[in-house]
Design a protein around this motif. Structure first.
Motif, PDB file in Angstrom:
ATOM      1  N   GLY A 143      -5.380  13.939 -16.232  1.00 42.69           N
ATOM      2  CA  GLY A 143      -4.775  12.872 -17.006  1.00 42.69           C
ATOM      3  C   GLY A 143      -4.497  13.252 -18.452  1.00 42.69           C
ATOM      4  O   GLY A 143      -4.003  12.452 -19.231  1.00 42.69           O
ATOM      5  N   ASP A 144      -4.785  14.511 -18.819  1.00 46.87           N
ATOM      6  CA  ASP A 144      -4.506  14.926 -20.197  1.00 46.87           C
ATOM      7  C   ASP A 144      -3.011  15.093 -20.409  1.00 46.87           C
ATOM      8  O   ASP A 144      -2.489  14.942 -21.504  1.00 46.87           O
ATOM      9  N   LEU A 145      -2.322  15.515 -19.367  1.00 51.71           N
ATOM     10  CA  LEU A 145      -0.869  15.558 -19.417  1.00 51.71           C
ATOM     11  C   LEU A 145      -0.372  14.500 -18.440  1.00 51.71           C
ATOM     12  O   LEU A 145      -1.017  14.238 -17.425  1.00 51.71           O
ATOM     13  N   VAL A 146       0.802  13.960 -18.718  1.00 55.54           N
ATOM     14  CA  VAL A 146       1.261  12.904 -17.812  1.00 55.54           C
ATOM     15  C   VAL A 146       2.572  13.253 -17.116  1.00 55.54           C
ATOM     16  O   VAL A 146       2.928  12.665 -16.113  1.00 55.54           O
ATOM     17  N   ALA A 147       3.295  14.228 -17.686  1.00 56.26           N
ATOM     18  CA  ALA A 147       4.599  14.528 -17.100  1.00 56.26           C
ATOM     19  C   ALA A 147       4.741  16.011 -16.807  1.00 56.26           C
ATOM     20  O   ALA A 147       4.167  16.854 -17.494  1.00 56.26           O
ATOM     21  N   LEU A 192       3.469  28.427  -6.312  1.00 57.21           N
ATOM     22  CA  LEU A 192       2.319  28.750  -7.147  1.00 57.21           C
ATOM     23  C   LEU A 192       1.035  28.770  -6.325  1.00 57.21           C
ATOM     24  O   LEU A 192       0.940  28.100  -5.297  1.00 57.21           O
ATOM     25  N   PRO A 193       0.071  29.535  -6.802  1.00 59.67           N
ATOM     26  CA  PRO A 193      -1.184  29.594  -6.063  1.00 59.67           C
ATOM     27  C   PRO A 193      -1.964  28.269  -6.201  1.00 59.67           C
ATOM     28  O   PRO A 193      -1.621  27.437  -7.036  1.00 59.67           O
ATOM     29  N   ASN A 194      -2.948  28.147  -5.389  1.00 62.30           N
ATOM     30  CA  ASN A 194      -3.846  26.999  -5.446  1.00 62.30           C
ATOM     31  C   ASN A 194      -3.130  25.671  -5.203  1.00 62.30           C
ATOM     32  O   ASN A 194      -3.018  24.815  -6.072  1.00 62.30           O
ATOM     33  N   ARG A 195      -2.664  25.564  -4.023  1.00 59.10           N
ATOM     34  CA  ARG A 195      -1.887  24.403  -3.637  1.00 59.10           C
ATOM     35  C   ARG A 195      -2.674  23.103  -3.794  1.00 59.10           C
ATOM     36  O   ARG A 195      -2.126  22.077  -4.184  1.00 59.10           O
ATOM     37  N   GLY A 196      -3.960  23.179  -3.562  1.00 57.28           N
ATOM     38  CA  GLY A 196      -4.795  21.979  -3.657  1.00 57.28           C
ATOM     39  C   GLY A 196      -4.735  21.396  -5.060  1.00 57.28           C
ATOM     40  O   GLY A 196      -4.535  20.182  -5.244  1.00 57.28           O
ATOM     41  N   ALA A 197      -4.884  22.256  -6.062  1.00 56.34           N
ATOM     42  CA  ALA A 197      -4.867  21.800  -7.442  1.00 56.34           C
ATOM     43  C   ALA A 197      -3.516  21.175  -7.762  1.00 56.34           C
ATOM     44  O   ALA A 197      -3.418  20.165  -8.453  1.00 56.34           O
ATOM     45  N   TRP A 198      -2.475  21.753  -7.234  1.00 50.89           N
ATOM     46  CA  TRP A 198      -1.139  21.237  -7.530  1.00 50.89           C
ATOM     47  C   TRP A 198      -0.870  19.924  -6.817  1.00 50.89           C
ATOM     48  O   TRP A 198      -0.205  19.042  -7.358  1.00 50.89           O
ATOM     49  N   GLU A 199      -1.416  19.789  -5.635  1.00 54.41           N
ATOM     50  CA  GLU A 199      -1.238  18.509  -4.956  1.00 54.41           C
ATOM     51  C   GLU A 199      -1.885  17.402  -5.773  1.00 54.41           C
ATOM     52  O   GLU A 199      -1.292  16.333  -5.981  1.00 54.41           O
ATOM     53  N   ALA A 200      -3.066  17.723  -6.284  1.00 57.77           N
ATOM     54  CA  ALA A 200      -3.762  16.721  -7.103  1.00 57.77           C
ATOM     55  C   ALA A 200      -2.937  16.388  -8.344  1.00 57.77           C
ATOM     56  O   ALA A 200      -2.780  15.217  -8.718  1.00 57.77           O
ATOM     57  N   ALA A 201      -2.394  17.417  -8.969  1.00 59.74           N
ATOM     58  CA  ALA A 201      -1.636  17.200 -10.195  1.00 59.74           C
ATOM     59  C   ALA A 201      -0.387  16.366  -9.918  1.00 59.74           C
ATOM     60  O   ALA A 201      -0.077  15.420 -10.637  1.00 59.74           O
ATOM     61  N   LEU A 202       0.326  16.726  -8.869  1.00 58.80           N
ATOM     62  CA  LEU A 202       1.573  16.022  -8.582  1.00 58.80           C
ATOM     63  C   LEU A 202       1.296  14.569  -8.209  1.00 58.80           C
ATOM     64  O   LEU A 202       2.072  13.664  -8.544  1.00 58.80           O
ATOM     65  N   ASP A 203       0.192  14.378  -7.545  1.00 62.41           N
ATOM     66  CA  ASP A 203      -0.177  13.010  -7.190  1.00 62.41           C
ATOM     67  C   ASP A 203      -0.414  12.163  -8.434  1.00 62.41           C
ATOM     68  O   ASP A 203      -0.038  11.006  -8.515  1.00 62.41           O
ATOM     69  N   ARG A 204      -1.039  12.762  -9.389  1.00 65.02           N
ATOM     70  CA  ARG A 204      -1.476  12.017 -10.572  1.00 65.02           C
ATOM     71  C   ARG A 204      -0.360  11.832 -11.599  1.00 65.02           C
ATOM     72  O   ARG A 204      -0.340  10.846 -12.331  1.00 65.02           O
ATOM     73  N   ALA A 205       0.578  12.818 -11.641  1.00 68.42           N
ATOM     74  CA  ALA A 205       1.598  12.810 -12.698  1.00 68.42           C
ATOM     75  C   ALA A 205       2.387  11.513 -12.662  1.00 68.42           C
ATOM     76  O   ALA A 205       2.771  11.033 -11.595  1.00 68.42           O
ATOM     77  N   SER A 206       2.650  10.965 -13.835  1.00 66.03           N
ATOM     78  CA  SER A 206       3.432   9.741 -13.817  1.00 66.03           C
ATOM     79  C   SER A 206       4.917  10.053 -13.862  1.00 66.03           C
ATOM     80  O   SER A 206       5.741   9.206 -13.552  1.00 66.03           O
ATOM     81  N   LEU A 207       5.269  11.271 -14.260  1.00 64.42           N
ATOM     82  CA  LEU A 207       6.681  11.644 -14.250  1.00 64.42           C
ATOM     83  C   LEU A 207       6.817  13.093 -13.802  1.00 64.42           C
ATOM     84  O   LEU A 207       6.122  13.977 -14.325  1.00 64.42           O
ATOM     85  N   VAL A 208       7.685  13.329 -12.821  1.00 58.04           N
ATOM     86  CA  VAL A 208       8.001  14.705 -12.430  1.00 58.04           C
ATOM     87  C   VAL A 208       9.513  14.839 -12.469  1.00 58.04           C
ATOM     88  O   VAL A 208      10.223  14.168 -11.724  1.00 58.04           O
ATOM     89  N   VAL A 209       9.994  15.661 -13.385  1.00 56.38           N
ATOM     90  CA  VAL A 209      11.431  15.932 -13.470  1.00 56.38           C
ATOM     91  C   VAL A 209      11.660  17.320 -12.890  1.00 56.38           C
ATOM     92  O   VAL A 209      10.961  18.270 -13.258  1.00 56.38           O
TER      93      VAL A 209
END
Ligand SMILES: Cc1cc2nc3c(=O)[nH]c(=O)nc-3n(C[C@H](O)[C@H](O)[C@H](O)COP(=O)(O)O)c2cc1C
Ligand code: SF4
Ligand code: FES
Lengths: 214, 437, 830
Positions: free
Chosen positions: C567-571, C583-600
């Motif tokens: 939650g330190d970054l939002v987009a 990118l490596p570590n798909r698990g971490a990225w899934e978590a990030a993408l889930d949490r992001a409020s904006l993905v461009v």
């Protein structure tokens, strides 16, 4: 008006050979590409491997053993079967395509199933001057469709002195007269020596000068 | 009577064994050679005037002298492919006196500093291969082949390599490719084998008969050997005579012996009531000669002067009961079958020639086709990668040139026969089908 | 091995005096005097001439027989005639022979109009045939592979295709069978000719015997235009020529560049152009609406993105994918740094390195070039698989070994397709490059007389390598000659200890004296196409354009993922990348993408991450539409030129980035593509003065220009004092996980109809010994797992695979190994 397209399969194979099996063959797109067979997935009979390795040892490069290896495969399986070629390719560390390319170049290597008994009838110039063409058809007729035989008209076998002649499972015999053909074929069927008196191995030199010395 | 060298004891029982061969003086040439220097040996070979017996007739000594000095891997290869139609002399030598060849190879390998040697024998020679294998084992057992041969410091291996049926592998560069495990395609020259041959190393390649002569030259001395034969074609030669003769076989003659003496004297001449119509003097690759040429001395230069060649020394005699069209067709078919297919003129030219000859034979040709055929032969000659194409074009061309009337008569006769047949029976439908079939 | 020097010689051809480089073949020499000698079989790219077709016969004074000009080197004083009656007769003869069985079906032949056989028959043939026999007829065309059709009637047996297969690609799958007039081109027992470089034979065939299945009957030569550009599907950046008809790319041909691709292309580069025109391609902007991505107008998409980014402000992380151009990367980092005031921008997949290390590894003095691979004394392939990572380099390495006897050593975890060509193969455990390099350094020291044997043994053990092999490698590298090139994969410097592995690499380079030597050096295979260019353009968290210092370093890719998840970054701003895929570590990225409020995202395809998570999608240009530059791993700036107009509503990326900046209140001052290039060049001191004109069609290596002296020197380039890494953990019955990315693992391959069949499925590559222990057989379905994650795979045995390791693929849509965390995994029968 509609024109029937020429169906090339209807063009029969000329005796003089403008069609060869293979020309009209497409690949099978469901197969994997044929790379150098991986030893992990290509079982090779131990004795075959040992025989090929023994040939390899004679040469500075492995590849030189290609023809000897193919001969081993043919000896073992009766002809150069795809599986046999893959096994040899695995030992030689070459692709099976390389081996088939070499195998099809040489007349004595069979790349389709053939009978176990090989009769090469020489029909080249000297032999045909002495009646080899008739000999060849006679042998063919005598053998008929016996699947145990592989009768081929062959180029000069290097024995024009016993024309017309044939190489019967590797043994040179000649001159063969037409009325000896039934006997010859029967001998082969029985696994007996072909025409023992006519075998090249027993022939003395005909040079009158040489002969006078011994 | 010819002084026999190669065939002196040829029918002696057991000559193929080391024991009998040595009893007859075998391996003495080798012992003598191992005591001489390499330069001396090559000088002897050059002095002998020995010309290659495999076909091209190049000086053996000169070829050996081209092999560079130095310590790189060098090779000696014996050409035992013997596939030229009509030729079967090497077969008899290897079968009856294998040690003579082996001895010759040891000397030649020593002379050029080759440590690896191979005999490339045609695959069909089963018996001869077995005999050679046995002889090689004996020679290895005696230490004639192996490390530090008889304390000379020279080491070599010598293996038999069996081919698998391809005439082209007799051509020296195709043989090298074949020995390297490839398809037997000739290579571009230069580089010549003497510089870059087997496995890229300098390589001396000689015919069986050439190499089998070497021990005798060393034993008797090059100059002594050169006294035999004619100045341009020294020594004796094995001649294979076959075809329409009463006594076909191999004969050792002194080069320069009149051809008539060989064909009529030794081989017994044509059968009762027949005449020589024409003859190949040096295998099926040589342009044919006529009866009028029978009195020529049988040697390299005289055959060349007569427009042909001595080749491998294989005389094929055709008598007057045979049609030249048949012989031309057989010849052309052979080369079409044996062309390696690498270069265009040979691959396509032999094929085209056969198909024209087939039309001539079946009566679907006109005399103009003879002109085309002759021109096709000219389009082949000199334009190919190796001389296999020429080897068909020269004899076939010579047959057309020398027997043109007979070709024309054949065409005419066959056409008349066809006319009679077609007008009598064949419905047009079948004819059209036949054109496709 | 130094490159041979060329001397000029003078000879006479048809009475003209011609000066040509010594020892070139007469065919090529004649061109210096504007004399054309016709050829079919001759193709210098294929190695030594074979002299088979005999088309090039000429008369040379002093030689009685006609000679083949393709195999006769020019000599001083040679007198050559190509226009005599004899030569004409021979040429006409060859043409007549070649046409005997050729069907002359030019009106329905793809090659018609660009066919050497047509041209030569017309120019040198006799214009007649006396052959009246029926010609041969065969079924046509037949499939040779899903990509290539073969028409054996048309084949003139010039040997080019089989020579390519045997001597260039060395796959030995395509051969001649039978002999004499029966000879034909075929594969073994009906297997298709499927190999990474198979498509080159289409271009080599001088007749219409080998045609491209996707191109067949799509156009005739007079319908099409050629347009030169660069393939951006992998870091090799081969030069290509797009064949364009009516604004569609129909074909890709090689655009010969001796310093880049040597005139070859891989099949991905040759056939993946299809992806430009497929329905799957995104050609309109989209916004997530009610959980679904829906097409919207540009205005809406831009406005939406701009306002959302404006809200996120400094809490935006941006990642540029490998295909991003220099200009796009440059503008992205401006957008992020200057407009959004964030420092979090990265282009590297494997974690960040210190700025100093970037500078030391990228320094011009340490740089080897592509052609150095061919002329070196020794080449070390380190932790990369050229055929997958930069395919064309695989051919170049083979060429060096084959033609110039380069001593090749391969040091990798996974068996390499170059193993059979290598003098030496060393295996080390996946991820243990650092320990391996330290062991190698110590072994080089031993070779130089230092008593470090024990150290080598210890380090080799930590690397899972054989100490004897490491010593042998050191010997090979120190004794083969001074010109040593190390081709290293970016994965060496990936992961947590990447920094130390990079230093260890520099130590080895220093030991071998590779710095400041022409013809020697390091050559990196980056993970992404433009990895080098993006670093130099400033798309790194800790470096600005020109590898300049930044005031405050930002987060790298892994850091961004963690920060978004926390939650330190939002987009997230994703330029040509789908983190789940790339990118490596798909698990971490899934978590990030889930949490992001904006993905461009700028994307051409709806790969899984984009489909599920992007809020705004801008349609990305394909490489055939792009304008800009990319930088080759050896420092060559190459220019992309648009071959076709933008498809659908696609817009140029630079334009979109500039527009976003404008809407966020900042004019970046970029109104055309070249203006972006100018800004980039002005910002990177060592690019100074480069213009698009100067780059021209062949590109330009900046390290070879004078401005290279402006490259920022590292504080130190070694030697570094390095601590040995902790040894790899004990397996305890589990297997080490090794990963690799196949050449075919790319969305372009997935959607190209012709290439679909190659798109990889997950396989677990095992050694026979491990398989036996685990009672697994080829074809078995297994699950490979670690820490609660697992993927499903099919067992494949490989004889050369090292015991104790299982290899899985990454960058594939399903069951990608990036789901698993190493280093140890469990393999179980499913
Ligand atoms: C098509 C062709 C076939 C040949 N076949 C043979 C052969 O079977 N045996 C042989 O000794 N030489 C053969 N030669 C000649 C060889 O190329 C070469 O000249 C010979 O082996 C050299 O040995 P020599 O100098 O001892 O004669 C052939 C040549 C050609 C062109
Ligand atoms: S298919 Fe084409 S490239 Fe291959 S041999 Fe035939 S003509 Fe040459
Ligand atoms: S181009 Fe010279 S022989 Fe083919």
């Amino acid at each position: 008006m509609t024109i029937d397209p020429i169906d090339p399969r209807r063009v029969p194979r000329f005796d003089h050979g403008s069609r060869v099996p293979g020309w009209d063959e497409a690949v099978d797109l469901t197969k994997d590409p044929a790379e150098v067979p991986d030893p992990a997935t290509t079982p090779v009979p131990d004795d075959l491997r040992a025989a090929i390795e023994a040939h390899i040892a004679k040469y500075p490069e492995r590849r030189s053993a290609t023809v000897p290896a193919l001969r081993e495969v043919q000896e073992r399986y009766g002809w150069c079967t795809p599986e046999g070629i893959e096994q040899a390719a695995c030992v030689l560390r070459l692709t099976p395509a390389y081996l088939i390319s070499v195998a099809t170049f040489y007349d004595m290597l069979e790349t389709r199933p053939v009978g176990r008994n090989t009769i090469y009838v020489c029909t080249n110039i000297s032999c045909s001057l002495c009646g080899a063409d008739e000999l060849y058809t006679t042998v063919r007729d005598e053998v008929g469709d016996d699947p145990e035989f592989n009768v081929r008209s062959f180029e000069c076998l290097g024995a024009c002195d016993i024309a017309p002649m044939a190489s019967v499972n590797g043994t040179y015999v000649g001159p063969i007269s037409l009325d000896e053909v039934p006997t010859l074929v029967q001998q082969v069927r029985d696994g007996a020596e072909p025409l023992p008196d006519k075998q090249l191995a027993r022939r003395r030199s005909v040079d009158p000068n040489a002969a006078s010395r011994s | 009577m010819t002084q026999l060298i190669l065939f002196k004891d040829i029918d002696e029982p057991g000559l193929a064994t080391l024991e009998v061969y040595q009893r007859r003086g075998g391996y003495e040439g080798m012992r003598k050679a191992l005591g001489m220097s390499r330069d001396q040996l090559i000088a002897e070979l050059e002095a002998s005037g020995l010309r290659g017996r495999g076909g091209a007739g190049f000086s053996m000594g000169k070829k050996a002298s081209f092999i560079p000095k130095g310590t790189m891997d060098k090779y000696l290869v014996c050409n035992a492919d013997e596939s030229e139609p009509g030729t079967f002399k090497d077969r008899e030598l290897m079968q009856k006196c294998p040690h003579m060849l082996i001895e010759g190879m040891i000397i030649a390998a020593y002379a050029v500093g080759a440590n690896r040697a191979f005999i490339y024998i045609r695959g069909e020679y089963e018996l001869q291969a077995q005999i050679l294998e046995r002889a090689l084992e004996e020679a290895r057992g005696q230490g004639y082949i192996g490390e530090d041969i008889l304390g000379s410091g020279h080491s070599m291996t010598l293996w038999l390599h069996r081919g698998a049926g391809a005439y082209i592998c007799g051509e020296e560069t195709a043989l090298l490719d074949s020995l390297e495990g490839k398809r037997g395609n000739p290579r571009l020259k230069p580089p010549f084998p003497a510089n870059q041959g087997l496995f890229q190393g300098p390589t001396l390649i000689n015919n069986v008969e050439t190499l089998a002569t070497v021990p005798h030259i060393i034993r008797m001395g090059g100059e002594e050997y050169a006294k035999l034969g004619t100045p341009g074609s020294t020594g004796t030669k094995l001649v294979s005579v076959s075809g329409n003769v009463r006594n076909p076989g191999n004969f050792e003659i002194e080069l320069g012996t009149p051809a008539r003496e060989i064909i009529y004297g030794l081989a017994g001449g044509p059968h009762e009531g027949r005449e020589v119509k024409f003859w190949f003097p040096g295998g099926s690759s040589s342009p044919v000669l006529l009866p009028k040429d029978l009195d020529l001395p049988y040697d390299f230069d005289s055959m060349a002067k007569a427009g042909s060649m001595l080749g491998s020394g294989a005389i094929i005699v055709i008598d007057d009961a045979n049609s030249v069209v048949d012989v031309a067709l057989k010849t052309a078919k052979f080369y079409r079958h044996e062309s390696c297919g690498k270069c265009t003129p040979c691959r396509e030219g032999t094929n085209w020639t056969v198909r024209m000859l087939e039309r001539i034979d079946s009566g679907e040709a006109t005399p103009m086709d003879l002109d085309i055929m002759a021109s096709v032969q000219e389009q082949i000659i000199g334009n190919c990668l190796c001389v296999l194409g020429d080897a068909m074009a020269m004899p076939v061309g010579s047959m057309i040139a020398k027997f043109r009337e007979e070709f024309e008569a054949h065409i005419e006769a066959a056409r008349e026969r066809n006319d009679a047949l077609t007008t009598a029976v064949a419905p047009p439908e079948a004819l059209i089908q036949g054109a496709v079939a | 091995m130094p490159r041979p020097e060329t001397r000029m010689v003078t000879l006479s051809i048809d009475g003209r005096e011609v000066t040509a480089p010594e020892n070139v073949m007469l065919v090529d020499g004649a061109k210096y005097g504007d004399v054309e000698i016709p050829v079919f079989c001759y193709e210098p790219k294929l190695g030594a001439p074979v002299g088979a077709c005999r088309m090039c016969l000429v008369e040379i004074e002093g030689i009685p027989k006609l000679q083949t000009a393709c195999s006769t080197p020019v000599k001083d004083g040679m007198v050559v005639h190509t226009q005599t009656a004899r030569v004409h007769a021979a040429q006409e003869a060859i043409v007549e022979f070649l046409l005997i069985n050729h069907p002359l079906d030019c009106p329905v032949c793809d090659k018609g109009g660009e066919c050497p056989l047509q041209d030569i028959s017309f120019g040198w043939g006799g214009g007649r045939s006396r052959f009246i026999e029926p010609k041969r007829h065969f079924q046509k065309p037949l499939a040779l592979s899903p990509l290539i059709a073969i028409d054996r009637e048309r084949c003139i047996l010039c040997y080019r295709c089989v020579r390519f297969s045997q001597e260039i690609a060395e796959d030995y799958q395509l051969v001649l069978q039978e002999r004499a007039a029966h000879t034909f081109v075929a594969t073994f027992d009906g297997h298709p000719y499927v190999a990474p470089f198979s498509g080159n034979i289409i271009e080599l065939c001088p007749v219409g015997a080998l045609t491209s299945q996707p191109y067949r009957f799509r156009a005739r030569p007079w319908d099409i235009e050629g347009s030169g550009s660069v393939c951006t599907l992998c870091p090799a950046q081969c030069n290509v020529n797009f064949t364009v008809r009516d604004e569609r790319v129909l074909r890709v041909l090689a655009r010969d560049h001796a310093e880049v691709d040597d005139g070859w292309l891989c099949d991905k580069g040759r056939f993946a152009y299809q992806a430009v025109h497929v329905d799957e391609r995104i050609t309109r902007p989209m916004i997530r609406d009610g959980g679904e991505l829906r097409p919207v107008s540009w205005e809406r998409a831009l406005e939406h993105a701009a306002s959302a980014l404006g809200r996120a402000q400094a809490r935006v992380g941006a990642i540029a994918g490998g295909e991003t151009t220099n200009e796009e990367g440059f503008l992205l980092q401006r957008l992020v740094r200057e407009v959004l005031l964030s420092n979090d921008v990265d282009s590297r997949a494997g974690g960040s390195l210190s700025l100093d290390l970037h500078r030391a590894l990228g320094a011009p003095a340490a740089q080897a070039t592509v052609s150095d691979l061919e002329f070196a004394d020794a080449v070390l392939v380190l932790d990369c698989e050229p055929v997958d990572d930069a395919p064309i380099l695989d051919l170049r390495i083979r060429k060096g070994v084959r033609r110039r006897r380069v001593e090749l050593a391969v040091a990798t975890s996974r068996p390499s397709s170059l193993d059979p060509n290598a003098r030496l193969r060393v295996r080390f455990a996946p991820g243990c490059a650092e320990a391996f390099l330290l062991a190698l350094e110590a072994a080089i020291g031993t070779a130089a007389g230092e008593p470090r044997r024990e150290e080598v043994a210890r380090l080799a053990q930590a690397a899972g390598a054989d100490a004897g092999a490491v010593h042998a490698l050191a010997d090979l590298l120190t004794t083969s000659g001074d010109d040593v090139v190390v081709l290293w994969g970016e994965r060496v410097t990936g992961g947590e200890r990447g920094e130390y592995a990079g230093r260890a690499l520099l130590n080895v380079a220093g030991r071998l004296g590779l710095r400041d030597r022409d013809g020697a050096g390091l050559l990196c295979v980056p993970a992404g196409t433009n990895g080098r260019g993006l670093a130099e353009a400033g798309v790194l968290p800790n470096a600005g354009p020109g590898l300049s210092e930044v005031e405050e370093a930002g987060r790298d890719a892994a850091g961004i993922a963690a920060a978004v998840a926390a939650g330190d970054l939002v987009a997230l701003y994703l330029l040509h990348t789908d983190p789940l895929r790339d990118l490596p570590n798909r698990g971490a990225w899934e978590a990030a993408l889930d949490r992001a409020s904006l993905v461009v995202a700028h994307a051409a395809f709806l790969t899984e991450g984009i489909r599920a998570h992007a809020d705004v999608v801008f349609p990305a240009e394909s490489y055939a539409e792009k304008e800009g530059t990319v930088t080759h791993p050896d420092g060559r700036l190459q220019r992309l030129r648009p071959a076709i107009g933008h498809q659908g509503e696609t817009r140029a990326e630079w334009q979109v980035l500039a527009e976003l900046a404008r809407r966020l209140g900042r004019d970046l001052g970029v109104h055309t593509g070249p203006m972006a290039t100018d800004q980039l060049v002005a910002a990177v001191p060592f690019y100074a003065g480069i213009t698009l004109d100067e780059l021209g069609g062949k590109g330009l290596r900046w390290p070879a220009r004078e401005a290279a002296s402006a490259f920022p020197a590292p504080a130190t380039a070694g030697p570094f004092e390095l601590e040995p890494p902790a040894p790899a953990p004990a397996p305890n019955g589990r297997l080490r996980l090794g990963t690799f990315r196949s050449i075919w693992a790319a969305p372009e391959v997935e959607v190209s109809p012709a290439l679909k069949f190659l798109h990889p499925r997950q396989r677990a590559e095992l050694s026979p010994a491990d398989a036996q222990r685990l009672k697994l057989f080829p074809g078995d379905r297994v699950t490979v797992g670690s820490d609660g994650h697992s993927v499903s795979a099919i067992v494949a045995l490989r004889d050369g695979a090292p015991e104790g390791t299982v290899f899985l693929e990454t960058a594939i849509p399903e069951d990608s190994a990036s789901l698993l965390e190493g280093p140890l995994v469990e393999v179980r029968k499913a």
